[in-house]
Scaffold this motif. Structure first.
Motif, PDB file in Angstrom:
ATOM      1  N   GLN A  41      51.576 -38.554 -24.649  1.00 45.92           N
ATOM      2  CA  GLN A  41      50.445 -37.625 -24.649  1.00 45.92           C
ATOM      3  C   GLN A  41      50.520 -36.649 -23.477  1.00 45.92           C
ATOM      4  O   GLN A  41      50.231 -35.446 -23.616  1.00 45.92           O
ATOM      5  CB  GLN A  41      49.125 -38.402 -24.608  1.00 45.92           C
ATOM      6  CG  GLN A  41      48.784 -39.106 -25.909  1.00 45.92           C
ATOM      7  CD  GLN A  41      47.488 -39.881 -25.815  1.00 45.92           C
ATOM      8  OE1 GLN A  41      47.048 -40.245 -24.725  1.00 45.92           O
ATOM      9  NE2 GLN A  41      46.873 -40.156 -26.959  1.00 45.92           N
ATOM     10  N   MET A  42      50.915 -37.160 -22.300  1.00 49.92           N
ATOM     11  CA  MET A  42      51.026 -36.285 -21.129  1.00 49.92           C
ATOM     12  C   MET A  42      52.098 -35.221 -21.353  1.00 49.92           C
ATOM     13  O   MET A  42      51.889 -34.033 -21.045  1.00 49.92           O
ATOM     14  CB  MET A  42      51.339 -37.128 -19.893  1.00 49.92           C
ATOM     15  CG  MET A  42      50.190 -38.010 -19.438  1.00 49.92           C
ATOM     16  SD  MET A  42      50.630 -39.031 -18.023  1.00 49.92           S
ATOM     17  CE  MET A  42      50.982 -37.790 -16.805  1.00 49.92           C
ATOM     18  N   LYS A  43      53.242 -35.625 -21.900  1.00 48.06           N
ATOM     19  CA  LYS A  43      54.302 -34.641 -22.168  1.00 48.06           C
ATOM     20  C   LYS A  43      53.856 -33.633 -23.216  1.00 48.06           C
ATOM     21  O   LYS A  43      54.159 -32.435 -23.121  1.00 48.06           O
ATOM     22  CB  LYS A  43      55.572 -35.363 -22.626  1.00 48.06           C
ATOM     23  CG  LYS A  43      56.276 -36.135 -21.521  1.00 48.06           C
ATOM     24  CD  LYS A  43      57.593 -36.726 -22.025  1.00 48.06           C
ATOM     25  CE  LYS A  43      58.342 -37.417 -20.898  1.00 48.06           C
ATOM     26  NZ  LYS A  43      59.625 -37.992 -21.373  1.00 48.06           N
ATOM     27  N   HIS A  44      53.148 -34.133 -24.232  1.00 53.26           N
ATOM     28  CA  HIS A  44      52.696 -33.229 -25.288  1.00 53.26           C
ATOM     29  C   HIS A  44      51.687 -32.223 -24.748  1.00 53.26           C
ATOM     30  O   HIS A  44      51.751 -31.022 -25.062  1.00 53.26           O
ATOM     31  CB  HIS A  44      52.058 -34.042 -26.420  1.00 53.26           C
ATOM     32  CG  HIS A  44      51.538 -33.198 -27.535  1.00 53.26           C
ATOM     33  ND1 HIS A  44      52.371 -32.534 -28.437  1.00 53.26           N
ATOM     34  CD2 HIS A  44      50.260 -32.872 -27.899  1.00 53.26           C
ATOM     35  CE1 HIS A  44      51.637 -31.869 -29.303  1.00 53.26           C
ATOM     36  NE2 HIS A  44      50.340 -32.039 -28.999  1.00 53.26           N
ATOM     37  N   LEU A  45      50.745 -32.687 -23.898  1.00 55.29           N
ATOM     38  CA  LEU A  45      49.763 -31.777 -23.305  1.00 55.29           C
ATOM     39  C   LEU A  45      50.436 -30.770 -22.379  1.00 55.29           C
ATOM     40  O   LEU A  45      50.065 -29.577 -22.343  1.00 55.29           O
ATOM     41  CB  LEU A  45      48.697 -32.573 -22.552  1.00 55.29           C
ATOM     42  CG  LEU A  45      47.702 -33.351 -23.431  1.00 55.29           C
ATOM     43  CD1 LEU A  45      46.806 -34.225 -22.562  1.00 55.29           C
ATOM     44  CD2 LEU A  45      46.856 -32.380 -24.266  1.00 55.29           C
ATOM     45  N   LYS A  46      51.424 -31.241 -21.618  1.00 57.05           N
ATOM     46  CA  LYS A  46      52.132 -30.340 -20.714  1.00 57.05           C
ATOM     47  C   LYS A  46      52.849 -29.241 -21.479  1.00 57.05           C
ATOM     48  O   LYS A  46      52.805 -28.058 -21.110  1.00 57.05           O
ATOM     49  CB  LYS A  46      53.119 -31.132 -19.869  1.00 57.05           C
ATOM     50  CG  LYS A  46      53.846 -30.289 -18.845  1.00 57.05           C
ATOM     51  CD  LYS A  46      54.784 -31.133 -17.994  1.00 57.05           C
ATOM     52  CE  LYS A  46      55.523 -30.283 -16.968  1.00 57.05           C
ATOM     53  NZ  LYS A  46      56.470 -31.097 -16.156  1.00 57.05           N
ATOM     54  N   SER A  47      53.499 -29.631 -22.588  1.00 53.78           N
ATOM     55  CA  SER A  47      54.187 -28.636 -23.421  1.00 53.78           C
ATOM     56  C   SER A  47      53.201 -27.658 -24.026  1.00 53.78           C
ATOM     57  O   SER A  47      53.467 -26.448 -24.140  1.00 53.78           O
ATOM     58  CB  SER A  47      54.974 -29.344 -24.535  1.00 53.78           C
ATOM     59  OG  SER A  47      55.928 -30.218 -23.985  1.00 53.78           O
ATOM     60  N   VAL A  88      49.715 -23.080 -17.414  1.00 56.05           N
ATOM     61  CA  VAL A  88      50.245 -23.663 -16.180  1.00 56.05           C
ATOM     62  C   VAL A  88      51.576 -23.000 -15.856  1.00 56.05           C
ATOM     63  O   VAL A  88      52.224 -22.407 -16.706  1.00 56.05           O
ATOM     64  CB  VAL A  88      50.440 -25.188 -16.339  1.00 56.05           C
ATOM     65  CG1 VAL A  88      49.088 -25.871 -16.456  1.00 56.05           C
ATOM     66  CG2 VAL A  88      51.321 -25.508 -17.525  1.00 56.05           C
ATOM     67  N   PHE A  99      50.218 -26.758 -22.765  1.00 52.33           N
ATOM     68  CA  PHE A  99      49.714 -25.834 -21.747  1.00 52.33           C
ATOM     69  C   PHE A  99      50.774 -24.826 -21.350  1.00 52.33           C
ATOM     70  O   PHE A  99      50.461 -23.652 -21.072  1.00 52.33           O
ATOM     71  CB  PHE A  99      49.226 -26.611 -20.527  1.00 52.33           C
ATOM     72  CG  PHE A  99      47.937 -27.370 -20.785  1.00 52.33           C
ATOM     73  CD1 PHE A  99      46.905 -26.783 -21.498  1.00 52.33           C
ATOM     74  CD2 PHE A  99      47.785 -28.658 -20.299  1.00 52.33           C
ATOM     75  CE1 PHE A  99      45.717 -27.465 -21.730  1.00 52.33           C
ATOM     76  CE2 PHE A  99      46.617 -29.350 -20.519  1.00 52.33           C
ATOM     77  CZ  PHE A  99      45.585 -28.770 -21.252  1.00 52.33           C
ATOM     78  N   GLU A 100      52.027 -25.263 -21.272  1.00 53.21           N
ATOM     79  CA  GLU A 100      53.106 -24.325 -20.939  1.00 53.21           C
ATOM     80  C   GLU A 100      53.248 -23.261 -22.009  1.00 53.21           C
ATOM     81  O   GLU A 100      53.522 -22.079 -21.730  1.00 53.21           O
ATOM     82  CB  GLU A 100      54.407 -25.088 -20.739  1.00 53.21           C
ATOM     83  CG  GLU A 100      54.463 -25.911 -19.456  1.00 53.21           C
ATOM     84  CD  GLU A 100      55.757 -26.674 -19.322  1.00 53.21           C
ATOM     85  OE1 GLU A 100      56.488 -26.769 -20.317  1.00 53.21           O
ATOM     86  OE2 GLU A 100      56.026 -27.203 -18.202  1.00 53.21           O
TER      87      GLU A 100
END
Length: 220
Positions: free
Chosen positions: A206-212, A220, A214-215
């Motif tokens: 989930q963290m990787k998916h959210l980071k992708s 971010v 937002f990028e």
């Protein structure tokens, strides 16, 4: 005085263990009745029964005709058949347990061979004796020419032996229960570990998916 109290305690405990039981039950034309008996290993069991057939004219149970019989089947805790035999309207069966645990005792009539019983009702009186209660002590005393004191000593020895068998069986049950509990606890532990790993992996994904996400949105 102390010896008398101890002896009385042993006798009382022996009487409480496997005193046997007597009962009666009703069965239909094709019905089978089964009973579960917990028996230690190397223990003799004697069962006696008699049947009564319902008579519509007298509206009561009367002694069964000689042609009406009962089939007795006994299975050990491993579901192995140790006795399967056809008996008469009154009968006596005997077996010795070789595996400790729950033994299944089943009875059913040969009603399919009896037109008289078709659609009727049968009452079965069953008496089961286990362990030293199967011994006929008056017959033993007469055969071995035992005095009253010798017969009492023989009874006490048989009772002590039955108590030892019962204690061994209880230890066997306790060991099986402990093994089951340990196996269950181990499975619960591994399931908890698996759940924790799944939650951690889900969180990382989930963290990787959210980071992708937002990028991609250039947040971010």
């Amino acid at each position: 005085m102390m010896l008398s109290v101890a002896t009385a305690g042993v006798i009382l405990l022996a009487v409480c263990i496997y005193p046997g039981y007597a009962l009666y039950f009703h069965i239909g034309e094709t019905e089978k009745k089964c009973f579960i008996e917990e028996i230690p290993d190397e223990t003799m069991v004697i069962g006696k029964y008699k049947t009564q057939l319902w008579d519509k004219q007298t509206n009561s149970f009367l002694p069964s005709t000689p042609g009406l019989g009962m089939h007795v089947e006994i299975k050990d805790p491993d579901a192995r058949v140790i006795l399967s035999r056809q008996y008469g309207s009154d009968g006596r069966f005997t077996f010795t347990s070789h595996t400790p645990g729950e033994h299944q005792i089943c009875l059913h009539s040969n009603s399919t061979k009896m037109a008289l019983f078709a659609g009727g009702k049968l009452r079965v009186h069953l008496d089961i004796q286990v362990g030293e209660h199967t011994n006929n002590y008056p017959e033993i005393a007469a055969k071995d020419k035992l005095t009253e004191l010798q017969l009492r000593a023989r009874q006490l020895l048989d009772q002590v032996e039955q108590i030892q068998k019962e204690q061994n069986y209880q230890r066997y049950r306790e060991e099986r229960f402990r093994m089951t509990s340990e196996s269950t606890n181990q499975r619960v532990l591994w399931w908890s570990i698996a759940q924790t790993i799944i939650l951690i992996m889900t969180g990382i994904w989930q963290m990787k998916h959210l980071k992708s996400f937002f990028e991609a949105k250039k947040l971010v």
